[in-house]
Each structure stands twice: as structure tokens, then as C-alpha cells.
Design a protein around this motif. Structure first.
Motif, PDB file in Angstrom:
ATOM      1  N   THR A   1      77.917  -7.983  60.851  1.00  0.00           N
ATOM      2  CA  THR A   1      77.118  -7.325  59.811  1.00  0.00           C
ATOM      3  C   THR A   1      77.755  -7.524  58.436  1.00  0.00           C
ATOM      4  O   THR A   1      77.043  -7.680  57.439  1.00  0.00           O
ATOM      5  CB  THR A   1      76.971  -5.822  60.091  1.00  0.00           C
ATOM      6  OG1 THR A   1      78.273  -5.214  60.230  1.00  0.00           O
ATOM      7  CG2 THR A   1      76.183  -5.594  61.378  1.00  0.00           C
ATOM      8  N   SER A   2      79.093  -7.531  58.392  1.00  0.00           N
ATOM      9  CA  SER A   2      79.770  -7.740  57.119  1.00  0.00           C
ATOM     10  C   SER A   2      79.500  -9.142  56.579  1.00  0.00           C
ATOM     11  O   SER A   2      79.207  -9.321  55.391  1.00  0.00           O
ATOM     12  CB  SER A   2      81.276  -7.529  57.299  1.00  0.00           C
ATOM     13  OG  SER A   2      81.979  -7.808  56.107  1.00  0.00           O
ATOM     14  N   LYS A   3      79.573 -10.143  57.457  1.00  0.00           N
ATOM     15  CA  LYS A   3      79.344 -11.522  57.026  1.00  0.00           C
ATOM     16  C   LYS A   3      77.880 -11.748  56.651  1.00  0.00           C
ATOM     17  O   LYS A   3      77.575 -12.478  55.707  1.00  0.00           O
ATOM     18  CB  LYS A   3      79.752 -12.488  58.144  1.00  0.00           C
ATOM     19  CG  LYS A   3      79.704 -13.953  57.749  1.00  0.00           C
ATOM     20  CD  LYS A   3      80.241 -14.838  58.853  1.00  0.00           C
ATOM     21  CE  LYS A   3      80.260 -16.305  58.437  1.00  0.00           C
ATOM     22  NZ  LYS A   3      81.185 -16.561  57.308  1.00  0.00           N
ATOM     23  N   ALA A   4      76.983 -11.108  57.406  1.00  0.00           N
ATOM     24  CA  ALA A   4      75.548 -11.282  57.155  1.00  0.00           C
ATOM     25  C   ALA A   4      75.035 -10.424  56.012  1.00  0.00           C
ATOM     26  O   ALA A   4      73.898 -10.592  55.568  1.00  0.00           O
ATOM     27  CB  ALA A   4      74.756 -10.969  58.422  1.00  0.00           C
ATOM     28  N   LYS A   5      75.890  -9.471  55.578  1.00  0.00           N
ATOM     29  CA  LYS A   5      75.516  -8.531  54.511  1.00  0.00           C
ATOM     30  C   LYS A   5      74.278  -7.712  54.904  1.00  0.00           C
ATOM     31  O   LYS A   5      73.319  -7.576  54.142  1.00  0.00           O
ATOM     32  CB  LYS A   5      75.290  -9.269  53.185  1.00  0.00           C
ATOM     33  CG  LYS A   5      76.553  -9.911  52.619  1.00  0.00           C
ATOM     34  CD  LYS A   5      76.293 -10.606  51.302  1.00  0.00           C
ATOM     35  CE  LYS A   5      77.590 -11.049  50.647  1.00  0.00           C
ATOM     36  NZ  LYS A   5      78.437 -11.894  51.500  1.00  0.00           N
ATOM     37  N   VAL A   6      74.343  -7.183  56.140  1.00  0.00           N
ATOM     38  CA  VAL A   6      73.305  -6.268  56.621  1.00  0.00           C
ATOM     39  C   VAL A   6      74.014  -5.080  57.267  1.00  0.00           C
ATOM     40  O   VAL A   6      75.220  -5.116  57.497  1.00  0.00           O
ATOM     41  CB  VAL A   6      72.375  -6.943  57.656  1.00  0.00           C
ATOM     42  CG1 VAL A   6      71.666  -8.145  57.043  1.00  0.00           C
ATOM     43  CG2 VAL A   6      73.156  -7.367  58.910  1.00  0.00           C
ATOM     44  N   ASN A   7      73.263  -4.024  57.572  1.00  0.00           N
ATOM     45  CA  ASN A   7      73.877  -2.882  58.234  1.00  0.00           C
ATOM     46  C   ASN A   7      73.694  -2.980  59.748  1.00  0.00           C
ATOM     47  O   ASN A   7      72.906  -3.775  60.251  1.00  0.00           O
ATOM     48  CB  ASN A   7      73.324  -1.556  57.693  1.00  0.00           C
ATOM     49  CG  ASN A   7      71.807  -1.474  57.808  1.00  0.00           C
ATOM     50  OD1 ASN A   7      71.238  -1.883  58.816  1.00  0.00           O
ATOM     51  ND2 ASN A   7      71.159  -0.940  56.778  1.00  0.00           N
ATOM     52  N   LEU A   8      74.440  -2.142  60.470  1.00  0.00           N
ATOM     53  CA  LEU A   8      74.414  -2.181  61.926  1.00  0.00           C
ATOM     54  C   LEU A   8      73.031  -1.855  62.478  1.00  0.00           C
ATOM     55  O   LEU A   8      72.626  -2.385  63.519  1.00  0.00           O
ATOM     56  CB  LEU A   8      75.449  -1.206  62.490  1.00  0.00           C
ATOM     57  CG  LEU A   8      75.656  -1.216  64.005  1.00  0.00           C
ATOM     58  CD1 LEU A   8      76.085  -2.596  64.491  1.00  0.00           C
ATOM     59  CD2 LEU A   8      76.689  -0.159  64.397  1.00  0.00           C
ATOM     60  N   ALA A   9      72.311  -1.010  61.771  1.00  0.00           N
ATOM     61  CA  ALA A   9      70.969  -0.639  62.219  1.00  0.00           C
ATOM     62  C   ALA A   9      70.059  -1.865  62.302  1.00  0.00           C
ATOM     63  O   ALA A   9      69.192  -1.941  63.175  1.00  0.00           O
ATOM     64  CB  ALA A   9      70.380   0.402  61.273  1.00  0.00           C
ATOM     65  N   ALA A  10      70.263  -2.838  61.406  1.00  0.00           N
ATOM     66  CA  ALA A  10      69.435  -4.046  61.417  1.00  0.00           C
ATOM     67  C   ALA A  10      69.681  -4.865  62.681  1.00  0.00           C
ATOM     68  O   ALA A  10      68.747  -5.404  63.284  1.00  0.00           O
ATOM     69  CB  ALA A  10      69.721  -4.889  60.178  1.00  0.00           C
ATOM     70  N   VAL A  11      70.952  -4.950  63.095  1.00  0.00           N
ATOM     71  CA  VAL A  11      71.283  -5.675  64.319  1.00  0.00           C
ATOM     72  C   VAL A  11      70.667  -4.974  65.523  1.00  0.00           C
ATOM     73  O   VAL A  11      70.058  -5.614  66.394  1.00  0.00           O
ATOM     74  CB  VAL A  11      72.811  -5.793  64.494  1.00  0.00           C
ATOM     75  CG1 VAL A  11      73.144  -6.457  65.831  1.00  0.00           C
ATOM     76  CG2 VAL A  11      73.426  -6.582  63.349  1.00  0.00           C
ATOM     77  N   ASN A  12      70.810  -3.658  65.576  1.00  0.00           N
ATOM     78  CA  ASN A  12      70.255  -2.901  66.692  1.00  0.00           C
ATOM     79  C   ASN A  12      68.733  -2.999  66.727  1.00  0.00           C
ATOM     80  O   ASN A  12      68.127  -3.093  67.806  1.00  0.00           O
ATOM     81  CB  ASN A  12      70.685  -1.436  66.599  1.00  0.00           C
ATOM     82  CG  ASN A  12      72.171  -1.255  66.850  1.00  0.00           C
ATOM     83  OD1 ASN A  12      72.779  -2.024  67.602  1.00  0.00           O
ATOM     84  ND2 ASN A  12      72.770  -0.265  66.222  1.00  0.00           N
ATOM     85  N   TYR A  13      68.123  -2.998  65.572  1.00  0.00           N
ATOM     86  CA  TYR A  13      66.664  -3.058  65.497  1.00  0.00           C
ATOM     87  C   TYR A  13      66.136  -4.403  65.984  1.00  0.00           C
ATOM     88  O   TYR A  13      65.177  -4.467  66.766  1.00  0.00           O
ATOM     89  CB  TYR A  13      66.204  -2.806  64.058  1.00  0.00           C
ATOM     90  CG  TYR A  13      64.717  -2.989  63.858  1.00  0.00           C
ATOM     91  CD1 TYR A  13      63.807  -2.026  64.286  1.00  0.00           C
ATOM     92  CD2 TYR A  13      64.216  -4.147  63.264  1.00  0.00           C
ATOM     93  CE1 TYR A  13      62.436  -2.200  64.116  1.00  0.00           C
ATOM     94  CE2 TYR A  13      62.849  -4.338  63.083  1.00  0.00           C
ATOM     95  CZ  TYR A  13      61.974  -3.360  63.516  1.00  0.00           C
ATOM     96  OH  TYR A  13      60.620  -3.545  63.355  1.00  0.00           O
ATOM     97  N   HIS A  14      66.763  -5.494  65.534  1.00  0.00           N
ATOM     98  CA  HIS A  14      66.250  -6.825  65.846  1.00  0.00           C
ATOM     99  C   HIS A  14      66.713  -7.344  67.214  1.00  0.00           C
ATOM    100  O   HIS A  14      65.999  -8.147  67.836  1.00  0.00           O
ATOM    101  CB  HIS A  14      66.673  -7.817  64.765  1.00  0.00           C
ATOM    102  CG  HIS A  14      65.991  -7.606  63.457  1.00  0.00           C
ATOM    103  ND1 HIS A  14      64.643  -7.794  63.269  1.00  0.00           N
ATOM    104  CD2 HIS A  14      66.489  -7.207  62.245  1.00  0.00           C
ATOM    105  CE1 HIS A  14      64.318  -7.535  62.016  1.00  0.00           C
ATOM    106  NE2 HIS A  14      65.422  -7.176  61.374  1.00  0.00           N
TER     107      HIS A  14
END
Length: 225
Positions: free
Chosen positions: A32-45
Motif C-alpha cells: 500500500t505504501s508503494k502503491a500510494k493507496v490505503n489498506l482498505a483499497a486492497v481489501n476492497y479490490h
């Protein structure tokens, strides 16, 4: 940020980190740090880290499998009922890989590192996923290899396939470094396509090589001339 852009950012970051660090050593927080997104985005997708790993592989293997199936269709049609030769089968596989559209110049190199990790690291869920999703093109490739090497026993064919996969994984995953060494040592530039063109005859020769000797049973004495 568009949804597809978010997914691509996550997959790009995960792909690179998994290839560099390994699956277990790469945390979702790193991704998430490298992608510049939050953890919720990973869990959602994706829902889970395992599902994200599967998605990283699917992004390459799904279009590759379709391309490979088409290449095998064309090859068998050209052969008009006769078994394709080993060289033809290996060329169909290799050309399908190098013709794949790449998101960046390191695409094949990164994927081959990931494929090597799938075998060397404890990722049973990934191997199960690959077997379930891509068994058809893999089984077809194995059938063509068997038809092209009727002289080999099942055991010999098994080991030679492993050696072939190992040589391919090393060469393609290290292609950037190998190209740099060639440039520095001999002043010669090369491409992925040229590497593949040199690799295929080598693999075919190894698959068809005669046994030079039989390995003696464990504990037996070997005479030295």
C-alpha cells in the motif's frame, strides 16, 4: 483516482515487491505504501493477500494462456495431423511469451522471478490456483512435449522438463543482468527476442540428448581410469 488505476497501482507494486522480496517477506503495508493507496483499497479490490498474489499471476497468465492456445492451434493445423517437432513446440511457447504486450521492459523478467518463487517458496494456495486455472494449456504443452520425445522414459522426460524450466527461469528472470554483462564484456546489445532465439535450440538439444552415463546405485564403488 479511477478504480482501474487503483487496481493497476496495487498490482504493479505487489508484482515488483513480491519479485524482489518474496511473498512471505512482503507485507500488505509495504504494498500500500508503494502503491500510494490505503489498506482498505486492497481489501476492497482483492479481499486477501493470497487473492492479491493470484491476481498478480492472472494478469500475465490469462492473456498468455489465450495466446498460447492460439499458437498451438495454428501449429497443429500446419502440421496436418503429424506431431509437431520439439523445436516447433518450444518456439510456440517462447514466441507467445515474448509477443505478449508488456507494461514495462522488465515485464517478462519480473514474471519469471515470480514463477520461480512459486516453486521455491511455500505457497500451496498459489500452486493450487495455477493448477485449477491454467491446467488446460499446461496439459496441452505437456502432451506435445511427450509426442515430440517418444524415446524418453517418463522419468527421464520429467527431469529434463525440470532442467528446461530451470534454465528458462534463470535466463529470463536474469535477462537484464545478462544483457548488461554482454554489453560490458563484449560490447554487444541484445533483446529479449534474441535471447529467446538462442535459448530454444539449447533447450531442444537438452531434451533430446542421449544419456552419457548411468548414475551408479548409492553405496556402489565407481572405478576411476
Amino acid at each position: 483516482m479511477a478504480q482501474s488505476d487503483t487496481v493497476d497501482r496495487i498490482l504493479d507494486a505487489a508484482e515488483e515487491l513480491f519479485a524482489d522480496r518474496g511473498f512471505s517477506e512482503t507485507s500488505l503495508r509495504m504494498i500500500t505504501s508503494k502503491a500510494k493507496v490505503n489498506l482498505a483499497a486492497v481489501n476492497y479490490h482483492f479481499g486477501s493477500k493470497n487473492a492479491l498474489i493470484h491476481a498478480v499471476f492472472a494478469r500475465f497468465l490469462t492473456p498468455f494462456s489465450a495466446t498460447l492456445e492460439s499458437a498451438f492451434d495454428e501449429l497443429e493445423e500446419r502440421c496436418d495431423g503429424k506431431p509437431p517437432t520439439l523445436n516447433q513446440t518450444l518456439w510456440a511457447l517462447t514466441e507467445s511469451a515474448v509477443r505478449m504486450p508488456q507494461r514495462n521492459e522488465k515485464g517478462i523478467s519480473i514474471f519469471m522471478r515470480l514463477l520461480g518463487l512459486a516453486y521455491t517458496q511455500s505457497q500451496g494456495h498459489l500452486r493450487k490456483f495455477l493448477e485449477q486455472e491454467y491446467s488446460e494449456p499446461f496439459s496441452r504443452f505437456m502432451r506435445l512435449l511427450k509426442e515430440a520425445t517418444p524415446q524418453l522414459s517418463s522419468v527421464d522426460r520429467y527431469w529434463r522438463i525440470q532442467f528446461m524450466l530451470g534454465a528458462t527461469a534463470f535466463t529470463m528472470s536474469s535477462s537484464d543482468a545478462l544483457r548488461d554483462i554482454l554489453q560490458n564484456k563484449l560490447g554487444v546489445e541484445t533483446t529479449i527476442q534474441e535471447i529467446a532465439a538462442r535459448l530454444v535450440p539449447f533447450l531442444a538439444a537438452g531434451m533430446q540428448a542421449e544419456d552419457a552415463m548411468l548414475i551408479p546405485p548409492a553405496g556402489s564403488k565407481v572405478s576411476v581410469a
